[in-house]
Enzyme design. Structure first.
Site, PDB file in Angstrom:
ATOM      1  N   ASP A 111       9.523  30.500 -27.519  1.00 58.08           N
ATOM      2  CA  ASP A 111      10.678  30.821 -28.345  1.00 58.08           C
ATOM      3  C   ASP A 111      10.217  30.727 -29.807  1.00 58.08           C
ATOM      4  O   ASP A 111       9.194  30.088 -30.092  1.00 58.08           O
ATOM      5  CB  ASP A 111      11.801  29.832 -28.066  1.00 58.08           C
ATOM      6  CG  ASP A 111      12.994  30.056 -28.963  1.00 58.08           C
ATOM      7  OD1 ASP A 111      13.418  31.212 -29.109  1.00 58.08           O
ATOM      8  OD2 ASP A 111      13.489  29.070 -29.539  1.00 58.08           O
TER       9      ASP A 111
ATOM     10  N   ASP B 210      17.977  29.341 -24.106  1.00 57.09           N
ATOM     11  CA  ASP B 210      16.682  29.266 -23.425  1.00 57.09           C
ATOM     12  C   ASP B 210      16.797  28.621 -22.049  1.00 57.09           C
ATOM     13  O   ASP B 210      15.843  28.648 -21.268  1.00 57.09           O
ATOM     14  CB  ASP B 210      15.675  28.464 -24.257  1.00 57.09           C
ATOM     15  CG  ASP B 210      15.284  29.181 -25.539  1.00 57.09           C
ATOM     16  OD1 ASP B 210      15.184  30.420 -25.504  1.00 57.09           O
ATOM     17  OD2 ASP B 210      15.103  28.507 -26.567  1.00 57.09           O
TER      18      ASP B 210
ATOM     19  N   CYS C 182       3.611   1.799   2.683  1.00 49.50           N
ATOM     20  CA  CYS C 182       4.914   1.154   2.507  1.00 49.50           C
ATOM     21  C   CYS C 182       5.892   2.109   1.827  1.00 49.50           C
ATOM     22  O   CYS C 182       7.079   2.143   2.144  1.00 49.50           O
ATOM     23  CB  CYS C 182       4.781  -0.118   1.676  1.00 49.50           C
ATOM     24  SG  CYS C 182       3.681  -1.360   2.362  1.00 49.50           S
TER      25      CYS C 182
ATOM     26  N   CYS D 121       0.848  -1.189   0.000  1.00 52.94           N
ATOM     27  CA  CYS D 121       0.000   0.000   0.000  1.00 52.94           C
ATOM     28  C   CYS D 121       0.885   1.240   0.000  1.00 52.94           C
ATOM     29  O   CYS D 121       2.104   1.150   0.087  1.00 52.94           O
ATOM     30  CB  CYS D 121      -0.940   0.013   1.209  1.00 52.94           C
ATOM     31  SG  CYS D 121      -0.076   0.193   2.784  1.00 52.94           S
TER      32      CYS D 121
ATOM     33  N   ASP E 184      13.910  25.699 -27.017  1.00 50.53           N
ATOM     34  CA  ASP E 184      14.701  24.565 -27.481  1.00 50.53           C
ATOM     35  C   ASP E 184      16.200  24.783 -27.451  1.00 50.53           C
ATOM     36  O   ASP E 184      16.963  23.858 -27.714  1.00 50.53           O
ATOM     37  CB  ASP E 184      14.299  24.191 -28.914  1.00 50.53           C
ATOM     38  CG  ASP E 184      14.754  25.228 -29.929  1.00 50.53           C
ATOM     39  OD1 ASP E 184      14.926  26.400 -29.543  1.00 50.53           O
ATOM     40  OD2 ASP E 184      14.943  24.865 -31.109  1.00 50.53           O
TER      41      ASP E 184
END
Length: 829
Positions: free
Chosen positions: A523, A725, A117, A114, A721
């Site tokens: 961007d 950035d 734990c 559960c 990307d």
């Protein structure tokens, strides 16, 4: 009471502070208590003593009347086996080596029953000196643990988990599958035993409920038969509840199995007592077998739902095959031999046949084919691959044979990186999950106190027999399993759904924060536009030379990953010009400066934005065509002045205009930040109807822009990307990086977009809101159920089997609601 043996130089032999036994020679395992160091005889006693003291229970050592027993250690052969995991050659396959002696590994756990734990193992690990972090994914039963290798060893971590009552081993997909199958089979057998017993016992007790004229010898025969058939349930089917409660007891805490185990044992003991005293109204063996069956059935369905919710990670892990076709003598001989993928090294050459999964990251040496990357990127159309192209582990070769040179294997592949990010995201808990776990822990402790009070009240009002069954019903009905499942089940299901669409959740808080986003900052190049720019014109001054300008530009940009640099490097290479560069100085967001030797003549050159190049070349000459260009412009100059301007054009990605239109239907403002010229940025912003834009923005400008939004109380999603950035991705409340971008951007982002389709951003925001809605529904249901169940059970209006049914159905309802996140929502963004 024998006085405790404290550390004293007058003593000939030291005694263990915890258990009182002699401390072996040359053993140095001290425990700090009340400002003094005390010796212990073994790691087990040290760990137990530290746990007692850190829990605020140190007064135990003043008040105890007998010495504690020595903490049991595993047998010597197990200790020797654990020590093998400290060998570098053993760790090479699953331990990630990080700077400053840091190590990180994913371990598979067994024995978890559960959510309590999970909390217990995490707390025990975090108390071990040298352990830096421990995050358990409840859905996959895996722990990601980071430690300082100069302070503790992996074997110590494995040993601690073993002493806590669980077991751990390095993650292995095949072993996990075998262990899962064994666990499912055992759970089914336990469920089958409990179900068979329940049906038989119900058959025996049916006459006792509906017929009052049964002769006494036959009545007691039926009751004794019921007891005999209940014994297998008590000794076999209910064992998981006992094990969980015993672990909780050993670690001095109460978990979710504690009230269930108490209820089962108390009910059986009371029924057996009534049977021996021949009190038929106190015999309830049928209720025992029934609620054990219902509890086991609910737990089995819960585990099945958890496996389904965590299926995305497991599918990714299983993508890489175990065997491959090596070409050891290529290119002289293309004879193949079977090899083991785990033993491959960078540089090995492989043959990948049509219909086979590519086992490594590498470069195609020979062949023309198409590769399906759908499992990684969500892109359904196969991509053409030929000599020189890169391929990724886990993708499917669909058309023709490919000969591939290995570059990355095992844990270094992009697929392994994705799996690590998924594991980290699922293991990390958002704030709402931590609050739910903390509430559940206190709830169980309060429940036990309430049960004692209810038992006392009912004993006074109606006798101990009635009080016992009311208390049993209360303990079973109010187990907070649903509350602990509410958040992790929803997060696992949502993460799996997004992974199937090529969206990788890399941080646990991402979905929670995405649901609150008010502003999206984009961007431009490579994010909203294709990122594959093309040079449409080259402007030179009167003294300029186009071939020389191209040669110098390519030399300066040779090491850059920026789309602008790649566009310049794709131009035809001028012949007959010798260019050599040194002393590179790269200013992110502005440009590159270096000393360039052209045919023996050295000058300082600069390439990039106009203002940056002007620091080297002086005043910019009149270039109306460049100033009016609505695309990107890259300037080049040297100490003699400006030499050239490269005009580049990029196209907006398909689907982006529709995405922006969808976002405008919600109170989400869109901003465009770019280091490109104002004309190019303004053109894209106007085309996409952006709310605001900023051009010629350096990394510090982007950072300040996002900080200004946050100071206004806005919650910001940043999508980018590039290397430039990375700072603003870290500053934003939540960040998304395009998978094809720079590594530093991907590694620092909260979300990684594995394909180039920005439309998945809309799906991401939609799924985040759905996840928040489902979590709120689950938490509301769990709290409402307990608010109703507690008073009803305490008032004696709930029988034990109804209590078991209610608790199981509550957990299943929460899981079923969470699994809705695996499907598609028909509503728009």
């Amino acid at each position: 009471m024998r006085p405790l043996a404290y550390n004293s130089p007058l003593m000939e032999k030291e005694h263990c502070f915890h258990c009182g036994l002699d401390v072996p020679a040359e053993t140095d395992l001290p425990v700090e208590f009340e400002g003094r160091a005390h010796p212990t005889c073994c790691h087990g006693c040290q760990a137990v003593a530290e746990s007692i003291i850190s829990a605020g229970l140190g007064h135990y050592y003043h008040q105890r009347t007998a010495e504690a027993q020595q903490a049991a250690l595993p047998p010597p052969e197990m200790l020797d086996r654990l020590k093998l995991y400290d060998l570098p050659q053993v760790q090479a396959g699953f331990v990630e080596v990080l700077p400053e002696n840091r190590r990180e590994a994913v371990l598979m756990l067994s024995g978890i029953t559960c959510a309590a734990c999970v909390w217990l193992i995490e707390q025990q690990l975090l108390r071990l000196p040298g352990v830096l972090s421990a995050d358990i994914n409840y859905s996959t039963e895996r722990v990601r643990v980071a430690w300082d290798n100069s302070r503790t060893a992996l074997s110590d971590i494995l040993l601690l988990i073993h002493r806590t009552g669980y077991s751990a081993a390095p993650y292995d997909a095949q072993k996990v599958e075998a262990a899962a199958q064994k666990q499912r089979k055992t759970a089914l057998v336990r469920l089958w035993v409990a179900g068979l017993s329940m049906m038989q016992v119900m058959m025996y007790v049916y006459p006792t409920y509906f017929y009052g004229d049964i002769e006494e010898p036959f009545l007691w025969l039926l009751h004794w038969a019921s007891m005999v058939l209940t014994v297998p349930v008590m000794l076999y089917s209910a064992v998981p509840f006992y094990q969980g409660a015993w672990r909780d007891w050993r670690n001095r805490r109460v978990g979710m199995d504690t009230p269930v185990a108490l209820a089962i044992v108390a009910a059986f003991a009371a029924s057996l007592y009534a049977l021996l005293r021949k009190q038929p109204e106190g015999v309830y063996f049928d209720s025992i077998s029934m609620f054990v069956f219902l509890l086991l059935g609910g737990r089995y369905l819960e585990q099945a739902a958890r496996r389904k919710a965590a299926g995305a990670t497991e599918k990714l892990v299983k993508l890489v095959p175990a065997f491959c076709h090596r070409l050891p003598e290529y290119p002289h001989n293309e004879k193949t031999e079977e090899g083991v993928v785990a033993q491959l090294q960078p540089g090995d050459v492989l043959l990948v046949k049509p219909g086979e999964v590519i086992p490594v990251d590498g470069t195609v040496l020979s062949g023309d084919s198409a590769v399906n990357e759908a499992m990684l990127t969500g892109e359904s159309l196969p991509l053409a691959k030929q000599a020189g192209d890169t391929v990724v582990a886990g993708t499917l070769n669909t058309a023709s044979p490919l000969i591939v040179r290995t570059q990355q294997v095992g844990s270094d592949t992009r697929l392994s990186h994705i799996v690590r990010l998924l594991d980290r995201a699922l293991a990390q808990k958002p704030r709402v999950a931590e609050l739910a776990d903390r509430y559940a822990s206190w709830f169980v402790a309060g429940l036990l106190v309430l049960a004692a009070a209810v038992f006392a009240a009912w004993t006074w009002a109606a006798g101990s027999e009635r009080a016992l069954w009311v208390t049993v019903s209360l303990l079973v009905a109010t187990c907070p399993c649903a509350l602990s499942l509410a958040t992790p089940a929803a997060l696992a299901a949502s993460t799996g759904r997004l992974a199937g669409e090529g969206v990788l959740i890399a941080r646990g808080h991402a979905l929670e924060t995405l649901a609150q986003v008010s502003d999206v900052v984009w961007d431009k190049t490579g994010t909203l536009t294709e990122g594959r720019l093309s040079v449409i014109d080259i402007l030179t001054t009167e003294s300029g030379n186009t071939d020389l300008a191209v040669a110098v530009a390519q030399a300066l940009e040779a090491q850059s990953e920026h789309p602008l640099a790649q566009a310049l490097c794709r131009l035809p290479v001028p012949q007959g010009i010798s260019v050599d560069t040194r002393e590179h100085h790269n200013r992110p967001g502005y440009g590159i400066r270096a000393q360039v030797n052209v045919d023996g003549h050295t000058q300082n050159w600069a390439i990039g934005r106009a203002g940056f190049v002007a620091e080297t070349a002086g005043v910019l000459p009149e270039l109306p065509q460049a100033q009016q260009h609505r695309g990107s412009v890259v300037y080049l100059g040297n100490e003699a002045g400006f030499q050239a301007a490269f005009l580049l054009q990029d196209d907006i990605k398909a689907g982006v205009p529709q995405l922006m239109a969808d976002l405008r239907q919600h109170p989400i403002r869109c901003h465009l930040l770019s280091g490109d010229g104002r004309n190019a940025v303004a053109h894209v912003a106007e085309t996409l109807h952006m709310d605001a834009f900023a051009a010629e923005a350096a990394p510090e400008d982007k950072l300040a822009y996002v900080q200004a939004l946050q100071q206004q109380g806005r919650r910001v999603l940043m999508v980018g990307d590039g290397i430039n950035d990375a700072p603003v991705l870290a500053q934003a409340d939540v960040s998304a990086a395009v998978g094809s971008g720079a590594d530093v951007a991907r590694d620092g982002a909260d979300v990684v977009l594995l394909n180039e389709d920005m439309a998945v951003t809309g799906l991401l925001l939609q799924q985040a809101r759905r996840t928040r809605r489902i979590i709120r529904q689950n938490l509301l249901w769990a709290m409402a159920y307990n608010a109703v169940a507690v008073p009803l059970a305490a008032a004696g209006m709930v029988t034990p089997w109804v209590a078991a049914l209610g608790m199981s159905l509550s957990s299943l309802l929460v899981l079923s609601n969470a699994l809705r996140l695996l499907g598609k929502d028909k509503r728009a963004v």
